[in-house]
Write a protein that holds these residues in place. Structure first.
Motif, PDB file in Angstrom:
ATOM      1  N   GLU A 140      71.088  26.413   7.313  1.00  0.00           N
ATOM      2  CA  GLU A 140      69.708  26.488   6.803  1.00  0.00           C
ATOM      3  C   GLU A 140      68.938  25.212   7.171  1.00  0.00           C
ATOM      4  N   HIS A 141      69.621  24.049   7.045  1.00  0.00           N
ATOM      5  CA  HIS A 141      68.948  22.764   7.285  1.00  0.00           C
ATOM      6  C   HIS A 141      69.055  22.302   8.734  1.00  0.00           C
ATOM      7  N   GLN A 142      70.180  22.595   9.386  1.00  0.00           N
ATOM      8  CA  GLN A 142      70.362  22.157  10.776  1.00  0.00           C
ATOM      9  C   GLN A 142      70.806  23.368  11.611  1.00  0.00           C
ATOM     10  N   PRO A 143      69.864  24.076  12.186  1.00  0.00           N
ATOM     11  CA  PRO A 143      70.231  25.258  12.982  1.00  0.00           C
ATOM     12  C   PRO A 143      71.090  24.909  14.194  1.00  0.00           C
ATOM     13  N   ASP A 144      71.008  23.645  14.662  1.00  0.00           N
ATOM     14  CA  ASP A 144      71.831  23.238  15.806  1.00  0.00           C
ATOM     15  C   ASP A 144      73.250  22.904  15.355  1.00  0.00           C
ATOM     16  N   THR A 145      73.910  23.905  14.828  1.00  0.00           N
ATOM     17  CA  THR A 145      75.240  23.713  14.270  1.00  0.00           C
ATOM     18  C   THR A 145      76.207  24.745  14.827  1.00  0.00           C
ATOM     19  N   ILE A 146      77.411  24.260  15.152  1.00  0.00           N
ATOM     20  CA  ILE A 146      78.506  25.175  15.507  1.00  0.00           C
ATOM     21  C   ILE A 146      79.516  25.121  14.368  1.00  0.00           C
ATOM     22  N   THR A 197      86.807  19.706  24.722  1.00  0.00           N
ATOM     23  CA  THR A 197      86.549  20.450  25.973  1.00  0.00           C
ATOM     24  C   THR A 197      85.181  21.123  25.917  1.00  0.00           C
ATOM     25  N   MET A 198      84.866  21.742  24.774  1.00  0.00           N
ATOM     26  CA  MET A 198      83.569  22.422  24.632  1.00  0.00           C
ATOM     27  C   MET A 198      82.426  21.426  24.823  1.00  0.00           C
ATOM     28  N   LEU A 199      82.533  20.271  24.182  1.00  0.00           N
ATOM     29  CA  LEU A 199      81.442  19.295  24.250  1.00  0.00           C
ATOM     30  C   LEU A 199      81.312  18.705  25.657  1.00  0.00           C
ATOM     31  N   GLN A 200      82.438  18.518  26.318  1.00  0.00           N
ATOM     32  CA  GLN A 200      82.377  18.012  27.707  1.00  0.00           C
ATOM     33  C   GLN A 200      81.714  19.036  28.618  1.00  0.00           C
ATOM     34  N   GLY A 205      76.758  20.682  31.614  1.00  0.00           N
ATOM     35  CA  GLY A 205      75.977  21.875  31.944  1.00  0.00           C
ATOM     36  C   GLY A 205      76.802  23.076  32.381  1.00  0.00           C
ATOM     37  N   ARG A 206      78.129  23.020  32.186  1.00  0.00           N
ATOM     38  CA  ARG A 206      78.961  24.160  32.607  1.00  0.00           C
ATOM     39  C   ARG A 206      78.854  25.321  31.623  1.00  0.00           C
ATOM     40  N   VAL A 207      78.580  24.996  30.360  1.00  0.00           N
ATOM     41  CA  VAL A 207      78.287  26.037  29.360  1.00  0.00           C
ATOM     42  C   VAL A 207      77.101  25.552  28.529  1.00  0.00           C
ATOM     43  N   LYS A 208      76.491  26.506  27.817  1.00  0.00           N
ATOM     44  CA  LYS A 208      75.311  26.153  27.009  1.00  0.00           C
ATOM     45  C   LYS A 208      75.725  25.837  25.582  1.00  0.00           C
ATOM     46  N   PHE A 209      75.036  24.871  24.957  1.00  0.00           N
ATOM     47  CA  PHE A 209      75.263  24.667  23.523  1.00  0.00           C
ATOM     48  C   PHE A 209      74.696  25.897  22.816  1.00  0.00           C
ATOM     49  N   THR A 210      75.573  26.706  22.244  1.00  0.00           N
ATOM     50  CA  THR A 210      75.113  27.929  21.579  1.00  0.00           C
ATOM     51  C   THR A 210      75.534  27.874  20.122  1.00  0.00           C
ATOM     52  N   PRO A 211      74.575  27.534  19.238  1.00  0.00           N
ATOM     53  CA  PRO A 211      74.924  27.416  17.828  1.00  0.00           C
ATOM     54  C   PRO A 211      75.433  28.746  17.265  1.00  0.00           C
ATOM     55  N   GLY A 212      76.158  28.653  16.183  1.00  0.00           N
ATOM     56  CA  GLY A 212      76.639  29.885  15.553  1.00  0.00           C
ATOM     57  C   GLY A 212      78.022  29.689  14.963  1.00  0.00           C
ATOM     58  N   ILE A 213      78.580  30.806  14.509  1.00  0.00           N
ATOM     59  CA  ILE A 213      79.912  30.775  13.897  1.00  0.00           C
ATOM     60  C   ILE A 213      80.933  31.266  14.918  1.00  0.00           C
ATOM     61  N   TYR A 214      82.048  30.536  15.008  1.00  0.00           N
ATOM     62  CA  TYR A 214      83.115  30.906  15.941  1.00  0.00           C
ATOM     63  C   TYR A 214      84.472  30.821  15.233  1.00  0.00           C
ATOM     64  N   ILE A 266      84.486  32.737  21.005  1.00  0.00           N
ATOM     65  CA  ILE A 266      84.602  31.327  21.423  1.00  0.00           C
ATOM     66  C   ILE A 266      85.172  31.234  22.842  1.00  0.00           C
ATOM     67  N   LYS A 267      86.118  32.112  23.157  1.00  0.00           N
ATOM     68  CA  LYS A 267      86.743  32.050  24.489  1.00  0.00           C
ATOM     69  C   LYS A 267      85.728  32.388  25.574  1.00  0.00           C
ATOM     70  N   LYS A 268      84.890  33.383  25.278  1.00  0.00           N
ATOM     71  CA  LYS A 268      83.880  33.819  26.253  1.00  0.00           C
ATOM     72  C   LYS A 268      82.764  32.793  26.385  1.00  0.00           C
ATOM     73  N   GLN A 269      82.231  32.371  25.235  1.00  0.00           N
ATOM     74  CA  GLN A 269      81.057  31.493  25.239  1.00  0.00           C
ATOM     75  C   GLN A 269      81.354  30.134  25.874  1.00  0.00           C
ATOM     76  N   PHE A 270      82.520  29.572  25.517  1.00  0.00           N
ATOM     77  CA  PHE A 270      82.807  28.208  25.964  1.00  0.00           C
ATOM     78  C   PHE A 270      83.895  28.152  27.052  1.00  0.00           C
ATOM     79  N   LYS A 271      84.278  29.334  27.522  1.00  0.00           N
ATOM     80  CA  LYS A 271      85.251  29.427  28.627  1.00  0.00           C
ATOM     81  C   LYS A 271      86.494  28.576  28.348  1.00  0.00           C
TER      82      LYS A 271
END
Ligand SMILES: NC(=O)c1ccc[n+]([C@@H]2O[C@H](COP(=O)([O-])OP(=O)(O)OC[C@H]3O[C@@H](n4cnc5c(N)ncnc54)[C@H](OP(=O)(O)O)[C@@H]3O)[C@@H](O)[C@H]2O)c1
Length: 295
Positions: A140-146, A197-200, A205-214, A266-271
């Motif tokens: 609710e407060h920080q939408p940029d959250t995984i 690995t996800m953050l690297q 730019g190999r994957v997009k920061f995609t907020p949400g629940i994983y 998570i496997k698909k989104q962040f390879k």
């Protein structure tokens, strides 16, 4: 260089991040234990973030005593729910994205097929309720959250099922362990590795920061009984493990009968690829059994 603040850094997962940090060159980690930063105190969270320009805050801090949470409700709520209000607000203000660790206990535990992230969440335990509310407040407060929901977490650090089985296996001839609760163990080192690995990949730019629940756990499914058998077999213990039903092992907080999570998202989104729980258990036991020999 990615700048990261890790809260709750003396817990199982926090310690795994600390262990891996020295091998990672493109991330600068700052570790804050509960003594350095109490997440229930808004002014402490503000002081930790102010002027630091962290790209991410990884929240490993939590009230994790599932049974005690049924009675220590104020503390569990303050840490797992309320604190996420100001973590969210202050991270949004300071432009810091959040990686928050949550739990399979947010699901109802009554399914017959793996939970996807959009499955209805009706936690039975108070711990699960506080974690679910915390997820909601944070987003609710920080939408940029995984949010990473994990299960059956263990490590060579801290207290967990694997270490308890090893200890009891050395002390007793026989152990009784529930066979009717199914889930997937998670080696905290694998979870920490996956986050790094996800953050690297996001950073390059190999994957997009995609907020949400994983959902994240190791691959494969087991029962606590089979998990215990595996642990003791690998440790060459002579202790026998007997299967019992959950009814024979009552706990203050109800445990989910089924908490297997679907990890496709998570496997698909962040390879990323996820190790099987048996291979990861072997890795963790190698560390623990080596420590036993050394001591
Ligand atoms: N363990 C599991 O089986 C499991 C399963 C699913 C999900 N999870 C989730 O995974 C995450 C990591 O769990 P874990 O097993 O690493 O937990 P852990 O070993 O219990 O560590 C939690 C850490 O949080 C700290 N903490 C507690 N209250 C705090 C506060 N007010 N401010 C700052 N720090 C505080 C604790 O410090 P002190 O020790 O000093 O209090 C501890 O170092 C948690 O979000 C948990 O809910 C765990």
């Amino acid at each position: 260089m990615i700048k990261i603040l890790v809260t709750g850094s003396n817990g199982q997962l926090g310690c795994e991040f600390k262990k891996l940090a020295s091998h990672v060159e493109d991330i600068s980690f700052t570790f804050a234990s509960s003594a350095d930063l109490d997440i229930t105190q808004p002014d402490q969270v503000e002081a930790a973030l102010n002027g630091q320009d962290y790209h991410y805050l990884i929240n490993c801090a939590a009230y994790t005593a599932v049974d005690k949470a049924e009675t220590e409700r104020i503390k569990a709520f303050a840490t797992n729910s309320e604190a996420l209000n100001h973590i969210g607000q202050k991270c949004r203000y300071h432009n810091t994205r959040v990686i928050h660790i949550s739990t399979d206990y947010v699901y109802d535990g009554k399914a017959w097929k793996p939970y996807t992230e959009d499955a209805s969440s009706l936690p039975e335990s108070y711990y699960g309720q506080t974690k679910l509310l915390g997820e909601k407040k944070l987003v609710e407060h920080q939408p940029d959250t995984i949010i990473l929901r994990t299960s059956w977490l263990y490590s060579s650090f801290g207290n967990n099922f694997v270490k308890t089985m090893l200890k009891l296996g050395n002390q007793r001839e026989e152990l009784r362990v529930v066979f009717d609760q199914l889930g997937s163990p998670t080696y905290a080192e694998d979870l920490a590795n996956a986050v790094i690995t996800m953050l690297q990949k996001i950073n390059t730019g190999r994957v997009k920061f995609t907020p949400g629940i994983y959902n994240y756990s190791n691959e494969g499914v087991t029962s606590w009984y089979d998990f215990a058998v595996n642990i003791l077999q690998q440790a060459h213990s002579t202790c026998r493990v007997l299967p019992i039903s959950s009814k024979e092992y009552p706990t203050a907080a109800p445990r989910p009968y089924y908490s297997v999570m679907d990890k496709t998202k998570i496997k698909k989104q962040f390879k990323i690829t996820i190790p099987h729980w048996q291979a990861s258990l072997e890795k963790c036991l190698a560390v623990l059994l080596h420590e036993e020999i050394e001591s």
